[in-house]
Design an enzyme around this catalytic site. Structure first.
Site, PDB file in Angstrom:
ATOM      1  CE1 TYR A  23       0.589   0.093   4.452  1.00 22.19           C
ATOM      2  CE2 TYR A  23      -1.695  -0.556   4.747  1.00 22.19           C
ATOM      3  CZ  TYR A  23      -0.456  -0.265   5.283  1.00 22.19           C
ATOM      4  OH  TYR A  23      -0.290  -0.336   6.627  1.00 22.19           O
ATOM      5  CD  GLU A  24       0.400   6.283   1.189  1.00 23.62           C
ATOM      6  OE1 GLU A  24      -0.585   5.787   1.770  1.00 23.62           O
ATOM      7  OE2 GLU A  24       0.343   7.366   0.594  1.00 23.62           O
ATOM      8  N   GLY A  25       1.439   2.881  -2.631  1.00 23.99           N
ATOM      9  CA  GLY A  25       2.302   2.705  -3.804  1.00 23.99           C
ATOM     10  C   GLY A  25       3.117   1.446  -3.669  1.00 23.99           C
TER      11      GLY A  25
END
Lengths: 592, 592
Positions: free
Chosen positions: A434-436
């Site tokens: 997550y978050e890229g």
């Protein structure tokens, strides 16, 4: 049942012996003397060990339950959340005018590591709120700030980030959620968002969703995306809660880990939303928060590695199995403890040298955030922006691997859930995604950050290493054990950058095929730099007659391990990078 | 829902183009012509895809349930087990006199890969039975064979292996389970065993437990351990089932994965047991099976990597996200498929080059088992014994890492259970632990196997590589792309062995500190050798006018990737090994 003790001594060492925070000119840093940071960290560590850690397994086992649109968090979460709120922890770095304590971000990170290590799923409820509050703080109107920020600073209301849709994650230009202007300044938001952490739960009076959506008629793709505030309950003018908004949780996902956090499918059905920032500038608004949010995820990787390491170490000292090959070390017992075995040592040293080096990297990154945000230091801003994908990608990949190593120390007991080691691995896995996702971090690093500002930040990074080596090479022990290996690794990083420059222009795939290796190469160089700085600081403390000689000697020995056994990975990454695009792109898609 | 297709073409290529099984003089190999193996593998693949694969998620979700001493397996497992039995799969390599089909072990391995990939938890029920039957076959009396082997060959009765106790796993000398002689040739077994896979379930009429225990008054430690047959139901003289024995399942463990297999705490309360083999020679009896069992676990690592790769590949071709940096490849669609992105390619090529190389390694090892067991070839026995810890340790570590890579291709969808990618990772994790944790494999390799027989097997290995290189270096393409890198990697392996010889005598820790790196270095050299052989075979097929040029060209390109991007890891492992014991053992236990 696993346990957790905040590594306060190590944090204090980094803050005061290595980063010298209280001598730094960054606004707010003068307050960070050793007594103050110690008091904060002691208190945070107590909450982590006594309140959050005991709920970690509970959260994993019970998970979150959706019934009639209401999400029930695991037993004890609500009480713990009240304690966190009462302690003022969620807003320690947020402005005083909204009820925060205005401490530097570096303290938010240090405290965050303790609570994330103790209970990642729980800590996410505050972490998401912090992110959403920060976005409103930077992009909100005065009225929006007045309406939401007090309650969000205290976590009476929590926040969420709504980006992903079923058919798009990384490529948000494909987004379908719509925002129809209502003529009164508000919008009607309609669409479905998925993977919304803390999307619905029973621990707050209100939930403030930040939602990316497209205003019809706007530009195509990513340039037509705007950001909206969509509260679960509409807030009346007097601040009281009004009607329920058209947003609901359709489903909770079953996941590999972080079961204590509700990962929701959120349905927006003509929900009332308010534009945050400018029309069609939603991505920019999101990206303002990105460095902080990504550093926060890097912190999670480190935190799970730390708690897993602590428990692996304890087990390695306790569990009697086999005999040391060099002679019994526990002759009166039936066997020697696991820690006598060289291969267990290798595993523990890998873990120890990673978590201590990674912690320094993380706090250094956080310091640069402060220098940039509080001190207006553009060089720090450039450098932390360059290093953010490295902090996120390297610390979460390595952090995950370390939880796997820690689990392995337990043998079969690491695989069953009873001992809690499996949960650290399962929880740590999400931070790589997550978050890229980490592949996207590598792309961001090589495809964007390297070339930013004509390559100024990366040149500054190399200059910093060069200066550090030059300033200290008179110290022979430091030179042989730390500076020479750092120089070598740094050369590999430079050679990689050179390769990208020379080949990436002709064929971008030649650079992007090596992006993942580059991210890891960069991470190792950063940890090498951290270890060189820590070794120097530890030696200085010893030379200055510090009483706790064992702490500092251990620090230097651990650093030597990293330089000798982990840092040489840079050569392999360089070798891979220099093979370019040909091996990676050799097959047509149909040939797979 | 993930899917699985048996990689039959690849298996056929390895069996017939690389290992040339039907031309081999090993007894039974003459029958293995391409039509025959294809027919077997097609049928096995069908069972795997259609019967076992659809139950994989079911097994994970439902798990096994213990109620009133009875274990209920997941919905559908019982029916599937009946189909497996009806097909005669469990005994394909067991002797015809007990109802088996007497095929070589290499076919058992190839078939095993398909069912393990489709459903690891399910396949373990037969796998454990196979192991127990093999032990009885080698060490049992004629009467014992007659009593148990027919039913175990067909899996009407299943088997288990009982080694671990709560306080001892690797160090079995600490064992407490007792076997009291009853004067009539039988023993009363009392004690507790843990982590007993398939210890209790509802799919067989009887369960034949093989149990390690100590006969009071025998030698101390590991030398006083004997092996016993302890049936769940005592078998009457006429072969019918008699009274219930004093063995019961006390608990089912909650685990990270393989939920469909019942991992039991087994309580023995004066259970009737029969000595298998000689008194106090239990470990020897167990170790006879060890090479096969460990190769079987290596196979599991490979199998999970294969199925995870297949699904990652499918997703990478389907999922539209972002645009190729070199220009749109799906201009009419909203985005390009993931597979256009270099970093996704890197991940897929890592996976592809590992599973294909690993499969060759596994089947080569299985061939040596046949050459040893069926052909009495002592050189093969020595070599496969040396390579067994490498097959087990390297294929399970790498196999696990590949499932993590495959999961990552899915982004957030890889973390939720809905897509099934998390299960592959969770299931694959156990293979690094059981049948000897991988650190123990490394210890076995460096501490025992290297020096076995005066180092004859390792010398034979190097000679084999040398001869292969010499025989083929006239082929310039093969030389540049495959033989030269193989030579280089092989030098690193030799240098490591030299380092151990020169330093391990003075300080055993100097060798053992590098044991894990050595195991991986060795694994890479083996896969490098496999790829060189496969490239040669593929080129020969192309030169011979094979019609499916794409298959062979892809094979060579995939091999080049391995040689260029994965094999150079050997240099890093050597560098670590040559740092010796100092960095690893620098700290006192108390300093951690």
């Amino acid at each position: 049942m696993p346990s957790y003790t905040a590594p306060i001594k190590d944090m204090q060492f980094i803050l005061h012996d290595v980063l010298n925070v209280s001598e730094d000119s960054t606004p707010g840093y003068a307050d960070l003397d050793a007594d103050f940071t110690s008091a904060i960290l002691e208190e945070a560590g107590k909450v982590a060990s006594e309140v959050l850690s005991p709920l970690n397994v509970v959260g994993d086992t019970e998970g979150c339950v959706l019934e009639n649109g209401v999400v029930r968090t695991p037993t004890g979460f609500k009480d713990a959340f009240e304690q966190i709120k009462a302690g003022g922890w969620p807003g320690i770095d947020l402005p005083e005018e909204f009820g925060g304590q205005n401490m530097p971000y570096i303290m938010y990170t240090a405290v965050g590591e303790t609570s994330s290590a103790a209970n990642q799923a729980f800590t996410m409820y505050q972490g998401l709120t912090h992110g959403a509050a920060s976005a409103i703080l930077v992009h909100g109107s005065d009225e929006q700030k007045a309406t939401y920020l007090h309650k969000m600073t205290s976590c009476e209301w929590t926040g969420t980030m709504n980006l992903t849709e079923p058919h798009c994650g990384t490529d948000l230009g494909l987004m379908r959620t719509k925002a129809e202007p209502q003529g009164d300044g508000s919008y009607k938001i309609t669409g479905q968002k998925i993977f919304i952490s803390a999307g619905e739960h029973d621990m707050a009076e209100n939930i403030i969703h930040l939602v990316l959506a497209k205003i019809p008629g706007g530009p195509e793709g990513i340039k037509g995306v705007s950001l909206f505030i969509v509260p679960k309950f509409i807030v009346n003018e007097d601040g009281s809660l009004g009607e329920r908004n058209g947003v609901s949780c359709g489903k909770i996902e079953e996941k590999m880990g972080i079961h204590g956090n509700s990962t929701c499918v959120m349905n927006y059905d003509e929900a009332t939303g308010y534009l945050l920032g400018e029309e069609h500038k939603g991505m920019r608004a999101m990206f303002t928060m990105m460095n902080e949010a990504r550093i926060g995820v890097g912190m999670q990787g480190l935190a799970q590695a730390e708690v897993a390491y602590q428990n692996a170490l304890e087990y390695a000292k306790d569990r009697l199995q086999g005999r040391a090959v060099t002679g019994d070390e526990n002759p009166d017992g039936p066997a020697d403890p696991l820690i006598v075995h060289p291969d267990i040592r290798r595993s523990l040293m890998d873990q120890k040298s990673f978590v201590e080096g990674g912690r320094a990297f993380l706090l250094w990154g956080s310091k640069m955030i402060d220098q940039s945000h509080r001190g207006g230091d553009e060089a720090a801003e450039g450098l932390v922006s360059l290093l953010t994908p490295v902090i996120k990608g390297f610390l979460t990949d390595e952090g995950y691997d370390m939880t796997v190593l820690a689990q392995q120390v337990y043998g079969g007991h690491g695989y069953i859930e009873e001992w809690g080691m499996s949960q650290f691995t399962r929880d740590a896995r999400i931070a790589m995604i997550y978050e890229g996702a980490n592949g996207v971090q590598a792309l961001d690093l090589v495809g964007r950050k390297l070339a930013t500002d004509g390559g100024k930040p990366i040149m500054a990074f190399f200059d910093m290493i060069k200066s550090f080596i030059k300033e200290n090479e008179g110290d022979e022990a430091l030179k042989a054990d730390f500076l020479d290996p750092l120089k070598e690794a740094s050369k590999h990083l430079q050679a990689s950058g050179m390769y990208f420059m020379q080949n990436g222009m002709k064929n971008p795939n030649a650079a992007l095929s090596g992006s993942y290796d580059f991210m890891h190469l960069f991470g190792h160089v950063c940890l090498g730099l951290m270890w060189a700085q820590m070794a120097k600081a530890a030696q200085a403390a010893l030379d200055g007659g510090a009483s706790d000689t064992q702490f500092y000697e251990t620090k230097i020995a651990t650093g030597r391990y990293y330089m000798k056994r982990r840092l040489p990975a840079t050569a392999l990454h360089l070798a891979r990078i220099e093979t370019g695009a040909d091996p990676v792109m050799a097959l047509e898609a149909g040939q797979f």
